[in-house]
Design a protein around this motif. Structure first.
Motif, PDB file in Angstrom:
ATOM      1  N   ALA A 145      43.140  36.284  42.171  1.00  0.00           N
ATOM      2  CA  ALA A 145      42.255  35.609  41.005  1.00  0.00           C
ATOM      3  C   ALA A 145      40.850  36.297  41.156  1.00  0.00           C
ATOM      4  N   PRO A 146      40.179  36.563  40.316  1.00  0.00           N
ATOM      5  CA  PRO A 146      38.734  37.105  40.281  1.00  0.00           C
ATOM      6  C   PRO A 146      37.844  35.882  40.811  1.00  0.00           C
ATOM      7  N   THR A 147      36.640  36.253  40.680  1.00  0.00           N
ATOM      8  CA  THR A 147      35.504  35.019  40.916  1.00  0.00           C
ATOM      9  C   THR A 147      35.609  34.445  39.558  1.00  0.00           C
TER      10      THR A 147
ATOM     11  N   ALA B 274      35.546  40.179  47.237  1.00  0.00           N
ATOM     12  CA  ALA B 274      35.449  40.966  48.185  1.00  0.00           C
ATOM     13  C   ALA B 274      36.552  41.530  49.162  1.00  0.00           C
ATOM     14  N   ARG B 275      37.135  40.097  49.439  1.00  0.00           N
ATOM     15  CA  ARG B 275      38.284  40.294  50.352  1.00  0.00           C
ATOM     16  C   ARG B 275      39.638  40.903  49.613  1.00  0.00           C
ATOM     17  N   ASP B 276      39.529  40.779  48.168  1.00  0.00           N
ATOM     18  CA  ASP B 276      40.684  41.279  47.522  1.00  0.00           C
ATOM     19  C   ASP B 276      40.386  42.932  47.305  1.00  0.00           C
ATOM     20  N   ALA B 277      39.051  43.255  47.054  1.00  0.00           N
ATOM     21  CA  ALA B 277      38.763  44.693  46.914  1.00  0.00           C
ATOM     22  C   ALA B 277      38.981  45.242  48.491  1.00  0.00           C
ATOM     23  N   ALA B 278      38.946  44.642  49.625  1.00  0.00           N
ATOM     24  CA  ALA B 278      39.172  45.272  50.777  1.00  0.00           C
ATOM     25  C   ALA B 278      40.743  45.414  50.957  1.00  0.00           C
ATOM     26  N   LEU B 279      41.335  44.394  50.339  1.00  0.00           N
ATOM     27  CA  LEU B 279      42.674  44.325  50.620  1.00  0.00           C
ATOM     28  C   LEU B 279      43.536  45.443  49.672  1.00  0.00           C
ATOM     29  N   ALA B 280      42.901  45.526  48.532  1.00  0.00           N
ATOM     30  CA  ALA B 280      43.441  46.571  47.323  1.00  0.00           C
ATOM     31  C   ALA B 280      43.180  47.766  48.111  1.00  0.00           C
ATOM     32  N   ALA B 281      42.042  48.214  48.698  1.00  0.00           N
ATOM     33  CA  ALA B 281      41.686  49.542  49.198  1.00  0.00           C
ATOM     34  C   ALA B 281      42.699  49.712  50.192  1.00  0.00           C
ATOM     35  N   ARG B 282      43.346  49.019  50.982  1.00  0.00           N
ATOM     36  CA  ARG B 282      44.159  49.091  52.314  1.00  0.00           C
ATOM     37  C   ARG B 282      45.821  49.376  51.450  1.00  0.00           C
TER      38      ARG B 282
END
Length: 567
Positions: free
Chosen positions: A209-211, A218-226
């Motif tokens: 879910a977005p904000t 931020a935590r989803d962005a880091a997870l998506a990057a990985r």
């Protein structure tokens, strides 16, 4: 720029002109004040000195203002009127006015040469000047006297009948575009839109879910990057929202265009999405796209500049441009700029390699679509493969990227039998300069023995005959032997072909000459060749031959050629 004092000064200047019956050039005087404020720390009219005028007219104007040498008289006249105003308004005294007038009289004869001296041009002026003299003709929506340090900008809103005078409104040059299907395929395989679709699918399929404001957490962005290997997932998510791939309502994510991957979408839909992506990037002057402020503020300007140039831009030139338009406390450093260009390369609009940057074919396509949607005329260049040999040769002489040149040549030759192609090319080469003739000869060199009848037809042409004889011999075909005079003429002609390239890559030319330098005897005989470029060719050898004795001999031979009237 100190707008307030300049605006006040120009209003007073106009009022002075009206009350004294003096015709004033307020625009020119404003430019003088603007530059004095920006570059000479002039904060009020009383700060003007004779040295101020000298620096403005002989240093700053030649570096910053695109103006023909003959316009110097207008600028000098405006400077003299400004001195009259400064004196009568009490900003300066009689003695200072006298010194200013004497200095302007001293400057006036030198200013036209200063405006014409390309070595004085600043980077922004040089690059925009290289975009073509057509942009400076009267009647075009381009103020030739505009301050180019501002860079190209998004066209301002203007009323009916008005003309926006910013450099970004200069007539766009015709460009070559990749076929739409190639653009669509490139977009599907990589780039920011590709990443945006992957992040959207990851958000929907993974239940993320977005904000509350619709942004990627931020935590989803880091997870998506990985998990996805996406370098900038937050930016990709912003694109997904901007182009309508995704909609965020509170914490709910939906995909209005459906969940299908880009590989299943038609070319037309992919191109529409890509145009929106490029519009997002080039319009995101306030966004943190690359993380490097000088580039992020100039995203539109940089893309626009590369669109207008017909060749890659050296990164060092781009850095100098950014230094001219950036604040003093925010000048671009090498590492930050190169990292920013790497981000834009991953986004898919720019190609960055070997210390040069250019638009990708799909970046150029997308930017042209952006221009069209903005209401600008963005012409497409004619395909040389559809024209005659003269059009193809003219295109190659004018200069196109190597990859595009290869495609143009292959397409043009592929549409004609070898004999017909050779006949048309050689007919276009008759009576032309060495550069045009050299391009034609290299084109015929690509043809096989089937072209021989057409090649034999030019044996009666004194300029083409030596090349034709060498072509026939190289294909193992019967032909008269070259005379020593013809061989020497062909050698001079071949070197004349590279003369225009000297300024672009002198090191490469020096390397080529080192590998195949003519002997001292040949150089001594060259000056006698009846070739219009023989003196320039000998000068070239004199500048670039590594052997000092040979270089000296070439310079002496050039003098002899000029002495007998060969130029």
């Amino acid at each position: 720029m100190s707008i307030e004092w300049v605006n006040a000064a120009i209003e007073d200047f106009r009022a002075w002109g009206r009350s004294n019956g003096v015709v004033v050039d307020a625009d020119e005087v404003r430019l003088l004040c603007d530059y004095a404020s920006d570059y000479l720390d002039v904060g009020e009219l009383a700060d003007f000195t004779p040295v101020t005028f000298e620096q403005l007219l002989l240093d700053i104007y030649p570096r910053k203002v695109i103006a023909p040498p003959e316009s110097a008289a207008e600028t000098v006249a405006a400077a003299r009127t400004l001195v009259d105003f400064l004196l009568q308004s009490g900003e300066i005294g009689t003695k200072m006015a006298g010194r200013m007038r004497a200095k302007i009289d001293e400057i006036a004869p030198d200013m036209p040469a200063a405006l014409a001296d390309t070595t004085k041009f600043g980077m922004a002026k040089s690059m925009f000047g290289a975009m073509g003299a057509d942009a400076l003709e009267a009647g075009t929506p381009y103020a030739a006297r505009d301050d180019l340090t501002a860079g190209p900008r998004r066209p301002a809103a203007v009323g009916a009948g008005e003309v926006c005078d910013c450099p970004g409104c200069a007539p766009l040059p015709p460009v070559r575009l990749a076929p739409p299907q190639e653009v669509a395929q490139a977009v599907r395989e990589a780039g920011l839109l590709h990443d945006a679709h992957r992040v959207l699918s990851w958000m929907v399929d993974g239940g993320h879910a977005p904000t509350l404001k619709g942004r990627l957490r931020a935590r989803d962005a880091a997870l998506a990057a990985r998990e996805l290997g996406v370098a900038a997932p937050a930016l990709a998510w912003e694109v997904a929202l901007a182009v309508g791939l995704a909609e965020a309502s509170g914490r709910t994510v939906s995909a209005p265009r459906g969940p299908g991957p880009l590989s299943t979408r038609g070319d037309e839909e992919v191109l529409d999405l890509w145009a929106g992506t490029v519009a997002f990037l080039t319009g995101a002057s306030e966004a943190d796209v690359t993380g490097f402020a000088p580039v992020d503020r100039e995203l539109y300007a940089v893309h626009d500049m590369l669109y207008r140039l017909h060749e890659p831009l050296a990164v060092v030139a781009l850095r100098e441009y950014l230094e001219e338009v950036s604040a003093e406390d925010d000048e671009p450093d090498a590492g930050g700029l190169e990292a920013a260009l790497g981000v834009l390369a991953r986004c898919g609009t720019l190609a960055y390699e070997h210390d040069a940057v250019t638009l990708t074919p799909h970046g150029r396509w997308g930017l042209r679509e952006v221009y069209s949607r903005m209401g600008l005329v963005a012409p497409v260049a004619a395909d040389p493969a559809e024209g005659d040999a003269e059009a193809l040769i003219a295109s190659l002489v004018a200069g196109v990227p190597a990859g595009q040149a290869e495609r143009d040549i292959a397409a043009w030759l592929g549409r004609r039998p070898p004999e017909e192609a050779a006949r048309e090319i050689l007919a276009a080469a008759r009576g032309t300069a060495a550069g045009t003739r050299g391009v034609a000869v290299t084109l015929v060199d690509r043809l096989g023995a089937e072209a021989a009848p057409a090649v034999r037809e030019v044996l009666d042409d004194p300029e083409l005959r030596p090349h034709a004889l060498m072509w026939l011999a190289s294909h193992g075909l019967t032909a008269p032997a070259l005379t020593p005079e013809e061989a020497l003429w062909a050698g001079v002609d071949a070197l004349a072909f590279v003369l225009p390239r000297e300024g672009d890559d002198p090191d490469e030319i020096a390397g080529d000459l080192a590998a195949a330098a003519p002997s001292a005897q040949v150089i001594d005989e060259m000056w006698q060749v009846d070739h219009p470029d023989v003196a320039e060719v000998l000068d070239l050898l004199g500048r670039h031959l590594a052997d000092r004795n040979l270089a000296k001999a070439a310079r002496k031979a050039a003098f002899k050629a000029r002495s007998r009237g060969i130029h």
